[in-house]
Design a protein around this motif. Structure first.
Motif, short mmCIF file in Angstrom:
data_model
loop_
_atom_site.label_atom_id
_atom_site.label_comp_id
_atom_site.label_asym_id
_atom_site.label_seq_id
_atom_site.Cartn_x
_atom_site.Cartn_y
_atom_site.Cartn_z
N LEU A 1 0.81 -1.19 -0.05
CA LEU A 1 -0.12 0.11 -0.13
C LEU A 1 0.99 1.27 -0.06
CD1 LEU A 1 -2.86 -1.03 2.35
CD2 LEU A 1 -3.00 -0.81 0.12
N ALA A 2 1.84 1.43 0.79
CA ALA A 2 2.65 2.46 0.85
C ALA A 2 3.44 2.67 -0.62
CB ALA A 2 3.87 2.22 2.18
N SER A 3 4.05 1.59 -1.01
CA SER A 3 4.79 1.77 -2.17
C SER A 3 3.75 2.11 -3.42
CB SER A 3 5.26 0.23 -2.70
OG SER A 3 6.42 0.00 -1.94
N PHE A 4 2.69 1.47 -3.37
CA PHE A 4 1.71 2.02 -4.51
C PHE A 4 1.33 3.31 -4.38
CE2 PHE A 4 -2.71 2.08 -5.99
CZ PHE A 4 -2.69 1.54 -7.33
N ALA A 5 0.88 3.62 -3.29
CA ALA A 5 0.45 5.17 -2.96
C ALA A 5 1.48 6.18 -3.25
CB ALA A 5 0.04 5.47 -1.56
N LEU A 6 2.67 5.86 -2.83
CA LEU A 6 3.83 6.99 -2.95
C LEU A 6 4.27 6.77 -4.56
CD1 LEU A 6 5.94 6.05 -0.01
CD2 LEU A 6 4.83 8.23 -0.47
N THR A 7 4.41 5.72 -5.25
CA THR A 7 4.44 5.91 -6.59
C THR A 7 3.61 6.35 -7.43
OG1 THR A 7 5.89 3.63 -6.30
CG2 THR A 7 5.04 4.28 -8.64
N GLY A 8 2.22 6.37 -7.30
CA GLY A 8 1.23 6.79 -7.86
C GLY A 8 1.17 8.47 -7.64
N PHE A 9 1.22 8.85 -6.36
CA PHE A 9 1.43 10.35 -6.24
C PHE A 9 2.85 10.99 -6.71
CE2 PHE A 9 -1.20 9.51 -2.15
CZ PHE A 9 -2.55 10.01 -2.78
N ALA A 10 3.86 10.00 -6.83
CA ALA A 10 5.14 10.78 -7.48
C ALA A 10 4.85 10.92 -8.91
CB ALA A 10 6.33 9.76 -7.08
N LEU A 11 4.30 9.86 -9.48
CA LEU A 11 4.14 9.89 -10.98
C LEU A 11 3.14 11.09 -11.46
CD1 LEU A 11 4.21 8.67 -13.72
CD2 LEU A 11 2.32 7.21 -13.15
N ASN A 12 2.17 11.16 -10.64
CA ASN A 12 1.21 12.39 -10.89
C ASN A 12 1.85 13.81 -10.81
OD1 ASN A 12 -2.17 11.81 -11.51
ND2 ASN A 12 -1.22 10.10 -10.19
N LEU A 13 2.81 13.91 -9.78
CA LEU A 13 3.56 15.11 -9.50
C LEU A 13 4.29 15.43 -10.46
CD1 LEU A 13 4.55 15.07 -5.76
CD2 LEU A 13 2.92 16.59 -6.86
N ILE A 14 5.12 14.21 -11.13
CA ILE A 14 6.05 14.66 -12.42
C ILE A 14 5.08 14.84 -13.55
CG2 ILE A 14 7.63 13.24 -14.02
CD1 ILE A 14 8.52 11.78 -11.52
N VAL A 15 4.34 14.17 -13.77
CA VAL A 15 3.32 14.58 -15.06
C VAL A 15 2.65 15.93 -14.90
CG1 VAL A 15 1.14 13.95 -16.21
CG2 VAL A 15 2.71 12.28 -15.52
N ARG A 16 2.27 16.31 -13.56
CA ARG A 16 1.58 17.47 -13.65
C ARG A 16 2.52 18.84 -13.67
NH1 ARG A 16 -3.92 19.36 -12.66
NH2 ARG A 16 -3.87 21.42 -11.41
N GLN A 17 3.85 18.50 -13.13
CA GLN A 17 4.91 19.53 -13.44
C GLN A 17 5.22 19.76 -15.12
OE1 GLN A 17 6.36 21.19 -10.81
NE2 GLN A 17 8.05 22.38 -12.15
N PHE A 18 5.12 18.70 -15.65
CA PHE A 18 5.73 18.79 -17.00
C PHE A 18 4.48 19.24 -18.12
CE2 PHE A 18 9.46 16.61 -15.33
CZ PHE A 18 10.51 17.33 -15.91
N PHE A 19 3.60 18.46 -17.94
CA PHE A 19 2.27 18.65 -18.86
C PHE A 19 1.28 19.45 -18.06
CE2 PHE A 19 4.40 14.80 -19.73
CZ PHE A 19 4.87 15.02 -20.82
N GLY A 20 1.21 19.76 -16.78
CA GLY A 20 0.04 20.62 -16.29
C GLY A 20 -1.30 19.90 -16.13
N VAL A 21 -1.22 18.62 -16.11
CA VAL A 21 -2.42 17.68 -15.87
C VAL A 21 -2.13 16.59 -15.23
CG1 VAL A 21 -3.83 18.47 -18.03
CG2 VAL A 21 -2.25 16.57 -17.99
N TRP A 22 -3.13 15.99 -14.38
CA TRP A 22 -2.71 14.78 -13.71
C TRP A 22 -2.63 13.50 -14.60
CZ3 TRP A 22 -1.24 16.10 -9.25
CH2 TRP A 22 -1.96 17.14 -8.57
N ALA A 23 -2.05 12.38 -14.40
CA ALA A 23 -1.78 11.31 -15.23
C ALA A 23 -3.27 10.68 -15.42
CB ALA A 23 -0.62 10.50 -14.72
N PRO A 24 -3.64 10.18 -16.30
CA PRO A 24 -4.91 9.27 -16.51
C PRO A 24 -4.48 8.11 -15.45
CG PRO A 24 -3.90 9.60 -18.66
CD PRO A 24 -2.86 10.22 -17.88
#
Length: 209
Positions: A75-98
């Protein structure tokens, strides 16, 4: 980000992580163990591992590491990985990852990470615990209180060796009203109350051990 519609799987995983921690704490208070209860649902390591699901469980070290620990890692790895991915996508593309893409990527990263951490913990955790021995067989054995003060209705944690010399951790409380067990005292387990919770009395033959 925590309440964005696209990140709901990772938010759910975060709340489940908190729920597991709360339930395990409550189970310890009442003298039970969520980890051991869930462990009994899965095969012991090396015991008839044939199907794909069994092989996956073995690959994730289920049976060699307490199951709740693996759930927490997942659960911890899944949540942290998902949030980190969304932060990166948001930073570069301005939207949340699908959502479905984020979940797939998080699973691809999480499973090997849980496997790696589980294998490491299996080597570190002392192999002095067994789920194959019945708690009922511990009645008549002498346990040593390791933490807390036990009173009737309020057990404390103790360790006791089974017939194989392996150390198990149980919860003990005095059989008689008005009696207490202090840390370090030896207790004769007189009867099983529920799960890993026992009633006992101070060891009447300390010189025999």
């Amino acid at each position: 980000m925590l309440f964005a519609p696209e990140t709901w799987p990772f938010t759910v995983a975060s709340f489940l992580l908190l729920l597991f921690a709360l339930v395990e704490c409550l189970a310890m208070v009442i003298g039970a163990s969520l980890s051991q209860s869930l462990q009994q649902l899965f095969p012991d390591p090396g015991e008839g591992i044939a199907g794909p699901f069994d092989k996956l469980l073995d690959w994730l070290s289920v049976g060699r590491v307490p199951f709740v620990v693996l759930v927490v890692l997942f659960l911890a790895s899944f949540a942290l990985t998902g949030f980190a991915l969304n932060l990166i996508v948001r930073q570069f593309f301005g939207v949340w990852a699908p959502t479905w893409i984020a979940v797939m990527v998080a699973l691809i990263v999480t499973l090997p990470l849980v496997r790696l951490c589980g294998a490491g913990l299996a080597r570190v955790i002392p192999q002095d615990q067994t789920y194959a021995v019945s708690f009922e067989s511990l009645v008549g054995r002498v346990a040593t209180v390791v933490t807390g003060t036990a009173r009737p209705g309020y057990p404390a944690q103790a360790k006791v060796a089974n017939e194989h010399g392996q150390m198990l951790y149980v919860m003990v409380e005095p059989e008689a009203q008005g009696m207490t067990f202090q840390s370090g005292e030896q207790v004769l387990l007189t009867r099983q109350l529920a799960g890993n919770r026992f009633a006992g009395e101070l060891n009447p033959w300390p010189d025999l051990l």
